[in-house]
Motif scaffolding. Structure first.
Motif, short mmCIF file in Angstrom:
data_model
loop_
_atom_site.label_atom_id
_atom_site.label_comp_id
_atom_site.label_asym_id
_atom_site.label_seq_id
_atom_site.Cartn_x
_atom_site.Cartn_y
_atom_site.Cartn_z
N PHE A 7 15.07 31.26 12.53
CA PHE A 7 15.33 30.73 14.06
C PHE A 7 14.89 29.34 14.03
N GLU A 96 22.71 27.96 19.53
CA GLU A 96 22.30 29.44 19.29
C GLU A 96 23.58 30.14 18.99
N SER A 824 13.70 32.65 21.25
CA SER A 824 14.68 32.41 22.21
C SER A 824 14.42 32.25 23.35
N ARG A 828 13.79 28.41 25.75
CA ARG A 828 14.48 28.42 26.88
C ARG A 828 13.66 28.30 27.98
N ASN A 886 19.43 35.72 27.34
CA ASN A 886 19.25 35.81 25.89
C ASN A 886 20.06 37.06 25.33
#
Length: 888
Positions: A7, A96, A824, A828, A886
């Motif tokens: 990631f 993403e 994630s 965000r 997500n």
């Protein structure tokens, strides 16, 4: 490579790299905003921890530190920050999505590759072949108001995703330039037809390809060839609510429903024609080409009558005569395609047969309807409609709505249905209320859509807020008044159980219906198949997170047992939203956890608003989420893993106790006199209607006073999300876990977490909600606002729940076992924290204007200031919703 490292390298680093391009954009204040944003974000974090109020923070940062001296300059600076962050969020979405397949193992548990491999190893291909005759997945797309991106922005995200996947820096820069001049907010509130067109984009560009491909993979694994296709119902299919869902939406009319049905048909036929055109370019062989050309021309002839048809609802007369079409049914179309395939195999060695096979799978998935259009209306509206219509038909006042469920059932059972057939159409022109008139015209619309799209194109009518058996029989009688014979009602009557009380009573409601001779006759005509919808959102609003989920689980168990004892095939339809508070979270684990005690031969679920774009916005994420559903359902019905499925009596009693304590804690908060005033004053709840994202009002009636029972679940959950408190996703859980722990049950809870996938999923989905909680944003209330006591309760419960979740699960931090989702969410949330502070400040300023003593004619400057503040609130609200998605 670990998921964390993957990631970091594929998402975080690329995002920061591409973010640098913003500083080179030739737009006013972009550079200044880029310089200001990290300073402002850092300052906000520091000051919020010190319990400073939003107005103090804004005034200090922009007034003292940035030397901004008037509201005009201040608003310009703030809008520059808002525009930058909302575009950063778009970029993050694109990065993403572009790296989706690089940050996870696409063949891991939950994928088709994994489940089909396990089936092969266990030599269960015959079990799979048998299951495919019964199993189905329906993804029902809705137009619920959580999609803030315009169609233009969604298009830019798709192009950005492609450019990023190619590392095309120049193209990314051009798209960021385009993004800088692209409107993010719709100019006008969309109509229901506009919503249908917006949702249709995902069907055309993504799902039209991915659903049939997954179905083809399944059939190949089961050893079926295309000659068997005619004996199968589609395993994968789509459902559709825009234009059919009229619950609380007076803008949905019967004519709109017909137009949407026509749109679905026309769009699909054009996609078929494009595919046939491509096949004609490949299948250029004798006998095959000519036959395929005839098929193309015959299918093309369907388009003209559809495009000419303007819905008129002429009291039961079809606007389009199905006899106009050469392919009156999709089976005729399929038979001709299979004949072409036979020639291709026998005479031309099956060259390009894989392309034709995929097209045949598309036809099996989508028929002539593309998606099955559902109708939905609230039980209270149906009862009022029946009362008004019967009063006009009989010629005297009928007090149907004043009766309780038992009396309504007796009343309905004593009517002469034969005498009432079609009588509603006779008085249709005398009905002035548009909603009441639609209650009859909707059945005309249903007949027209079925004539054009086929029976499967519209086959169920959902009754929201089902409180008892009379609600479904009310709907049935309305159909008879609209011209249906009692033995020819060719759609399913579907109860929607939403509140905790209605979920608890669901078994008794359905038992009464199964025992009722009239309803049982209807079921026999529908193949003894009963669809039941269960709503997560309103259940959570009604009884809290734990009780809503547990009540649905128990209702499913009891209804499954009841249906099996009555030899009725049961189809559960889950009204799931994006966040865990509305039934979202890890979909695979949720369905995988249901087990054999809950019917799962069919999995039907709603995908709402912004979740459509996050889960089905491109082929990679769509394929992943489709496979998650397929894998869960197949696993449940083929493999025997009772340790994950079965809850024994002691475990069920433990969750019962947990639910009771959690509900009590949640209700105590909900009944606090500050509960509704707090979200009214300090959240953008009242601004959802100004965001131009939905054709539907945020409340179910026009009462000026806000009542919790009228407030829709989406703005309710959304308001708490904007406050960064998210109480519908956890409140009461911490108190319940702590109370059971204090009574010596901690080890029982830990064993339950280890052994029950249902319980584990319940807790881990709550962790997602808590990962988006940001308590410093509201810390100032405890010393500087009248809502300090309420906020204190919320903060204490959030902290307690986090502590107890970690203690029970054995994790050291929230979502430790799901690092991809954790990373994630973290990125965000950090993006939008400054926006959340701006939103709180703007709400503060609006309240200040409201309380100020002004003349009866407000000053022009004050009016302009109010307009700018409301615009800030809506922009920040949209960005926060967009960032909070997500894909799980």
């Amino acid at each position: 490579m670990s998921l964390n490292r993957s990631f970091t390298e594929q998402v975080a680093m690329k995002f920061r790299l591409y973010c640098g391009l913003f500083f080179d954009l030739p737009y006013e204040q972009v550079g200044l905003a880029g310089y200001t944003l990290p300073l402002f974000a850092s300052f906000c974090r520091e000051q919020l921890e010190l319990s400073r109020a939003p107005d103090e923070i804004i005034n200090d940062f922009f007034g003292r530190r940035m030397d901004v001296q008037n509201f005009t300059d201040l608003s310009n600076r703030i809008f520059a920050l808002l525009r930058l962050v909302e575009r950063q969020i778009v970029l993050f979405d694109a990065v993403e999505e572009a790296t989706f397949h690089l940050t996870r193992d696409m063949n891991a548990s939950g994928s088709l590759h994994d489940i089909l491999g396990r089936i092969a190893l266990a030599d269960k291909q015959e079990d799979l072949a048998h299951l495919l005759h019964q199993f189905s997945i329906r993804i029902v797309l809705t137009a619920h108001p959580t999609q803030f991106y315009t169609e233009q922005v969604l298009g830019i995200i798709a192009k950005l995703r492609d450019a990023i996947s190619r590392d095309d820096l120049a193209q990314v820069y051009r798209l960021l330039l385009q993004l800088g001049r692209t409107r993010f907010k719709k100019k006008e509130r969309p109509s229901p037809f506009d919503e249908a067109k917006a949702v249709l984009w995902f069907m055309e560009h993504v799902l039209y390809q991915t659903l049939p491909e997954s179905q083809q993979q399944l059939f190949n694994a089961a050893g079926y060839d295309m000659d068997h296709m005619s004996s199968f119902e589609p395993v994968l299919e789509l459902g559709f609510w825009p234009g059919g869902d009229r619950d609380g939406n007076p803008n949905v009319k019967a004519v709109t429903t017909v137009k949407v049905g026509n749109l679905l048909n026309e769009t699909l036929i054009k996609l078929y024609l494009n595919d046939l055109q491509e096949l004609l370019g490949k299948l250029t062989f004798d006998d095959v080409y000519e036959k395929l050309q005839d098929i193309f021309e015959t299918l093309a002839a369907r388009i003209n009558p559809i495009m000419r048809a303007e819905p008129s609802l002429r009291q039961g007369l079809y606007c389009v005569d199905p006899g106009d079409f050469s392919y009156a049914t999709v089976d005729t179309f399929l038979d001709e395609l299979l004949e072409v395939r036979k020639i291709l195999i026998e005479k031309h060695d099956g060259l390009f047969s894989e392309d034709l096979d995929l097209f045949i799978h598309k036809v099996r998935c989508f028929g002539f309807y593309f998606a099955s259009l559902d109708l939905r209306q609230d039980s209270r509206v149906l009862a009022k409609t029946l009362e008004e219509v019967l009063s006009l038909v009989i010629g005297e006042k009928v007090d149907f709505t004043a009766l309780n469920q038992k009396k309504r059932l007796e009343f309905l059972s004593n009517l002469n249905e034969q005498e009432l057939k079609g009588r509603g159409l006779e008085i249709l022109s005398r009905i002035e209320d548009e909603v009441i008139r639609d209650g009859l015209e909707v059945f005309i619309a249903a007949r027209e859509i079925q004539a054009l799209n086929g029976k499967h194109g519209l086959h169920r009518f959902i009754v929201s807020n089902t409180q008892g058996p009379a609600d479904l029989l009310t709907l049935r009688l309305l159909a008879i008044l609209a011209g249906y014979s009692s033995d020819q009602i060719d759609f399913d009557l579907v109860p929607l159980f939403e509140t905790i009380d209605d979920l608890t009573a669901a078994q008794q409601t359905m038992q009464t219906l199964f025992d009722h001779p009239v309803y049982r006759q209807h079921l026999s005509l529908r193949g003894n198949r009963q669809h039941v919808m269960l709503g997560f959102s309103d259940g959570t609003k009604d009884g809290g997170y734990v009780t809503a989920n547990w009540s649905i689980y128990k209702a499913k168990q009891s209804l499954t047992s009841l249906a099996r004892s009555n030899t009725i095939a049961l189809v559960f339809f889950d009204g799931r939203g994006g966040p865990p508070a509305r039934g979202g979270g890890n979909t695979h684990k949720f369905y995988r956890s249901l087990g054999r005690d809950i019917e799962s031969l069919a999995i039907h679920l709603t995908i709402q608003g912004q979740t459509i774009s996050s889960m089905y916005g491109n082929e990679q994420t769509a394929r992943h989420n489709i496979e998650q559903l397929l894998s869960a359902g197949i696993d449940n019905n083929i493999f025997d893993q009772t340790e994950d499925w079965h809850l024994d009596d002691q475990e069920s009693a433990l969750i019962d106790e947990l639910s009771a304590v959690s509900k009590q804690s949640y209700l105590a908060l909900r009944e606090d006199p500050d509960f509704l005033p707090y979200i009214q004053a300090h959240s953008p709840l009242s601004h959802y209607g100004q965001a131009n994202i939905s054709s539907r009002p945020t409340k179910r009636n026009g009462n000026s006073a806000l009542r919790l029972e009228d407030l829709r679940a989406i703005p309710f959950v959304g308001a708490w999300s904007q406050l960064k408190q998210n109480i519908p996703g956890y409140f009461g859980l911490g108190t319940a876990l702590a109370q059971l722990t204090q009574s010596g049950r901690l080890e029982d809870l830990r064993n339950l977490y280890r052994n029950s996938l249902f319980f584990r999923t319940l807790l881990e989905n709550s962790m997602q909600s808590l990962s988006k909680v940001y308590l410093p944003l509201s810390q100032w209330h405890e010393t500087k606002s009248p809502f300090g006591g309420l906020r204190h309760k919320i903060a204490n419960e959030a902290r307690l729940t986090i502590a107890m979740l970690l203690q029970v699960s054995g994790q050291e931090s929230l979502l430790e076992f799901d690092p991809l989702v954790k990373s994630s969410i973290k990125m965000r949330e950090e993006l939008i924290h400054p926006l959340a502070l701006i939103q709180q400040w703007a709400l503060q300023e609006l309240r200040r204007l409201d309380m100020a003593e002004t003349s009866t004619q407000p000053l022009r400057a004050e009016t302009e200031q109010r307009g700018l503040l409301e615009k800030m609130i809506i922009k920040s609200m949209a960005a926060c919703v967009n960032a909070s998605r997500n894909s799980v």
